[in-house]
Write an enzyme that holds these catalytic residues in place. Structure first.
Site, PDB file in Angstrom:
ATOM      1  N   LYS A 181       0.886  -1.169   0.000  1.00 20.02           N
ATOM      2  CA  LYS A 181       0.000   0.000   0.000  1.00 20.02           C
ATOM      3  C   LYS A 181       0.918   1.212   0.000  1.00 20.02           C
ATOM      4  O   LYS A 181       1.467   1.592   1.029  1.00 20.02           O
ATOM      5  CB  LYS A 181      -0.887  -0.013   1.254  1.00 20.02           C
ATOM      6  N   GLY A 234       6.756   5.294   8.255  1.00 21.02           N
ATOM      7  CA  GLY A 234       5.842   6.438   8.316  1.00 21.02           C
ATOM      8  C   GLY A 234       5.932   7.106   9.670  1.00 21.02           C
ATOM      9  O   GLY A 234       6.986   7.076  10.319  1.00 21.02           O
ATOM     10  N   SER A 235       4.834   7.685  10.097  1.00 22.35           N
ATOM     11  CA  SER A 235       4.843   8.485  11.320  1.00 22.35           C
ATOM     12  C   SER A 235       4.717   7.600  12.561  1.00 22.35           C
ATOM     13  O   SER A 235       4.148   6.510  12.497  1.00 22.35           O
ATOM     14  CB  SER A 235       3.684   9.477  11.283  1.00 22.35           C
ATOM     15  N   THR A 238       0.966   6.602  13.251  1.00 23.62           N
ATOM     16  CA  THR A 238       0.462   5.487  12.444  1.00 23.62           C
ATOM     17  C   THR A 238       1.194   4.205  12.816  1.00 23.62           C
ATOM     18  O   THR A 238       0.597   3.121  12.820  1.00 23.62           O
ATOM     19  CB  THR A 238       0.611   5.797  10.940  1.00 23.62           C
ATOM     20  N   GLY A 239       2.468   4.332  13.180  1.00 21.79           N
ATOM     21  CA  GLY A 239       3.239   3.165  13.602  1.00 21.79           C
ATOM     22  C   GLY A 239       2.578   2.445  14.772  1.00 21.79           C
ATOM     23  O   GLY A 239       2.576   1.215  14.840  1.00 21.79           O
ATOM     24  N   GLU A 256       9.722   1.868  10.859  1.00 18.45           N
ATOM     25  CA  GLU A 256      10.742   2.919  10.700  1.00 18.45           C
ATOM     26  C   GLU A 256       9.988   4.239  10.747  1.00 18.45           C
ATOM     27  O   GLU A 256       9.219   4.567   9.854  1.00 18.45           O
ATOM     28  CB  GLU A 256      11.491   2.704   9.379  1.00 18.45           C
ATOM     29  N   CYS A 290      13.405  10.838   6.993  1.00 18.10           N
ATOM     30  CA  CYS A 290      13.356  10.264   8.358  1.00 18.10           C
ATOM     31  C   CYS A 290      14.655  10.535   9.083  1.00 18.10           C
ATOM     32  O   CYS A 290      14.673  10.845  10.257  1.00 18.10           O
ATOM     33  CB  CYS A 290      13.152   8.757   8.277  1.00 18.10           C
ATOM     34  N   GLU A 389      10.130  16.056  15.793  1.00 19.63           N
ATOM     35  CA  GLU A 389      10.455  15.986  14.372  1.00 19.63           C
ATOM     36  C   GLU A 389       9.606  16.995  13.600  1.00 19.63           C
ATOM     37  O   GLU A 389       8.377  16.933  13.634  1.00 19.63           O
ATOM     38  CB  GLU A 389      10.177  14.569  13.855  1.00 19.63           C
TER      39      GLU A 389
HETATM   40  P1  ADP Z   1       2.634  10.955   7.038  1.00 16.40           P
HETATM   41  O1  ADP Z   1       1.953  11.639   8.180  1.00 16.40           O
HETATM   42  O2  ADP Z   1       4.040  11.326   6.869  1.00 16.40           O
HETATM   43  O3  ADP Z   1       1.846  10.910   5.776  1.00 16.40           O
HETATM   44  P2  ADP Z   1       1.700   8.372   7.751  1.00 16.40           P
HETATM   45  O4  ADP Z   1       2.244   7.502   8.818  1.00 16.40           O
HETATM   46  O5  ADP Z   1       0.337   8.923   7.942  1.00 16.40           O
HETATM   47  O6  ADP Z   1       2.791   9.462   7.532  1.00 16.40           O
HETATM   48  O7  ADP Z   1       1.717   7.624   6.353  1.00 16.40           O
HETATM   49  C1  ADP Z   1       2.606   6.612   5.993  1.00 16.40           C
HETATM   50  C2  ADP Z   1       1.840   5.531   5.269  1.00 16.40           C
HETATM   51  O8  ADP Z   1       0.911   4.959   6.183  1.00 16.40           O
HETATM   52  C3  ADP Z   1       1.013   6.016   4.082  1.00 16.40           C
HETATM   53  O9  ADP Z   1       1.025   5.027   3.053  1.00 16.40           O
HETATM   54  C4  ADP Z   1      -0.373   6.138   4.665  1.00 16.40           C
HETATM   55  O10 ADP Z   1      -1.409   6.022   3.718  1.00 16.40           O
HETATM   56  C5  ADP Z   1      -0.399   4.969   5.615  1.00 16.40           C
HETATM   57  N1  ADP Z   1      -1.376   5.078   6.701  1.00 16.40           N
HETATM   58  C6  ADP Z   1      -1.857   6.193   7.290  1.00 16.40           C
HETATM   59  N2  ADP Z   1      -2.754   5.888   8.247  1.00 16.40           N
HETATM   60  C7  ADP Z   1      -2.848   4.534   8.270  1.00 16.40           C
HETATM   61  C8  ADP Z   1      -3.587   3.594   9.053  1.00 16.40           C
HETATM   62  N3  ADP Z   1      -4.433   3.994   9.999  1.00 16.40           N
HETATM   63  N4  ADP Z   1      -3.403   2.285   8.809  1.00 16.40           N
HETATM   64  C9  ADP Z   1      -2.548   1.868   7.866  1.00 16.40           C
HETATM   65  N5  ADP Z   1      -1.819   2.696   7.091  1.00 16.40           N
HETATM   66  C10 ADP Z   1      -1.962   4.016   7.289  1.00 16.40           C
END
Ligand code: ADP
Length: 487
Positions: A181, A234-235, A238-239, A256, A290, A389
């Protein structure tokens, strides 16, 4: 009208070796950060598409041509994909640059790195040796590396091609079938590489790509009971959701999640060598890296000199559209711009001095998400600019009195991804390399995201698990021990 980016993948998902429209029929606009205009569309995948993609991956792994390949054959396919990426490097770099807003030369570097990941992991595919284990009389015991099965990959928008390469390259080399994804904000290069993967003969179902929103396609993938391992970049917020989803299904994951990485400058440092690296580590990708070097810790005796020289360089920096190939491009989107502006407001409110600012290019297209790079200092150690960050081109300078204080400051954030130490004192280099809480420490150097061969990952809020290098490959396999009782 947005143009579809290519007839094959425009607005579609890659499932089981075919490009198919998402079940909902919906698409998402693709916006160029340089002018805020829609120039393409991607599929807005959802739970039904994830369901189909996971099923296709399972089929490929258990019954398809992919699962039957020898390790060296998988390796050859990855090497072919690497070559195809290099053959299309200019086209892919232009796409990456337009999609993310990064200067064209950064787009080129990213595509080369992506190709290099497939080369590296292609070469490694048949080199995962197991072990024999001395055991009881009459027994032979050995451990074997086997793939997890179906691996899920959720990646961000800042380096789509590179992060695709490091994650998918390792997972495929190890023999997994993947469901990816990519980020809704930027994934065109990844879709194009998906097309190339089919062209070079990657068996159907080995790589499935479902673009879409994080809370829809992303959440559906992370929580799917049919996946065996989860790889996320990602963030931190969300992690947490990702790790929670993995825990519910009792599977492993790597996270990461970014950082607040320091570079430590001691009075005996080679400043000629260090300062350009310090600047680049925060300017690269407009600080949306990152492992951006977003803090510089400076020994008091050279604080004025260093900040003066950094300020002079910052004043020369120019931000502008990706295709003008300046020092930095725009930020990815409006919310990212607002985030950076919020931190700059916090600096003002906290009385933190702006030591220097870069500038925006003339004749910027209206609608782009531009911010000039900013040098701040001295930033108090407890200020959010010293601990959080920003994910933008904002460098915080902090003075320190001695090595002990430098180490304490280096470790004073919840993150721990990368650090750079600049000193000619060899014993100090090693003391700090061991003392700093981070996944990578560079001595007299710094690699913002650099190093295909170098294990990379964090501690604390930066996440866990390792990507890149052989360590990255080992995340995508698990150990099976086989014991023969032969008397
Ligand atoms: P940023 O805030 O830098 O966009 P995110 O962590 O939101 O970082 O995004 C990183 C990835 O995680 C993207 O592909 C995003 O679509 C996906 N993402 C965001 N929210 C969710 C979630 N609740 N579950 C799974 N994937 C997610």
């Amino acid at each position: 009208m947005p143009e579809a980016i290519s007839s094959a993948s425009g607005g579609k998902c890659l499932i089981g070796g075919r490009w198919v429209p998402p079940a909902s029929g919906r698409t998402l606009p693709v916006i160029c950060p340089s002018d805020g205009r829609v120039f393409a569309e991607i599929a807005s995948g959802g739970a039904a598409d994830i369901e189909a993609a996971v099923a296709a991956a399972r089929e490929a792994f258990e019954k398809g041509a992919w699962g039957r390949l020898a390790a060296f054959e998988r390796g050859r396919l990855l090497l072919r994909l690497s070559a195809a990426i290099l053959e299309h490097a200019e086209e892919l770099a232009a796409l990456e640059s337009r999609d993310t807003g990064k200067p064209l030369r950064q787009g080129r570097a990213d595509i080369r790195a992506c190709a290099r990941y497939f080369e590296y992991y292609g070469g490694a595919a048949d080199k995962l040796h197991g072990d024999t284990i001395p055991f009881l009389q009459g027994y032979t015991a050995a451990s074997f590396w086997e793939p997890h099965g179906v691996t899920a990959h959720i990646i961000p928008w800042n380096y789509p091609a590179q992060i695709f390469g490091r994650s998918i390259g390792a997972a495929l080399a190890a023999g997994n079938a993947c469901v990816l994804k990519p980020a809704e904000d930027a994934c065109l290069s990844v879709l194009r590489i998906g097309e190339l993967a089919l062209e070079i003969g990657l068996p159907e179902g080995a790589l499935n790509i479902v673009p879409g929103l994080g809370e829809e396609a992303g959440a559906a993938l992370a929580g799917h009971p049919g996946i065996d391992f989860l790889s996320f970049t990602g963030s931190p917020e969300t992690g947490t959701a990702i790790q929670t989803a993995a825990a519910r299904n009792h599977i492993g994951c790597t996270l990461e999640l970014g950082g607040k990485s320091p570079q430590l400058l001691f009075a005996d440092a080679d400043l000629e060598a260090a300062l350009p690296v310090v600047v680049n580590a925060i300017v690269q990708n407009a600080g949306q890296t990152c492992s951006a070097g977003s803090r510089v810790l400076i020994e008091k005796g050279i604080y004025e000199e260093v900040t003066g020289r950094l300020a002079a360089r910052f004043r020369e920096l120019v931000a502008g559209p990706h295709d003008r190939d300046l020092d930095l491009g725009p930020l990815i989107n409006r919310s990212q711009l607002e985030r950076v502006q919020h931190y700059l407001a916090l600096a003002r409110e906290g009385g933190v001095s702006v030591l220097a600012e870069g500038r925006l290019a003339e004749d910027l297209p209206p609608g782009g998400y531009y911010v000039a790079p900013v040098l701040l200092g001295p930033v108090p150690p407890d200020h959010p600019l010293a601990r959080e960050e920003v994910f933008g081109p904002v460098l915080a300078c902090l003075p320190f009195a001695d090595e002990a204080e430098a180490l304490a400051l280096a470790n004073a954030t919840p993150y721990g991804l990368v650090a750079g130490v600049w000193t000619r004192d060899g014993a100090r280099q090693l003391r700090l390399a061991h003392g700093i809480r981070a996944g990578q420490v560079f001595l007299n150097g710094y690699g913002a995201g650099g190093g295909i061969e170098l294990p990379f990952g964090g501690v604390g809020r930066s996440g866990h698990g390792r990507e890149k290098g052989f360590a990255g490959l080992y995340e995508f396999v698990r150990l099976k021990t086989i014991v023969w009782n032969h008397g």
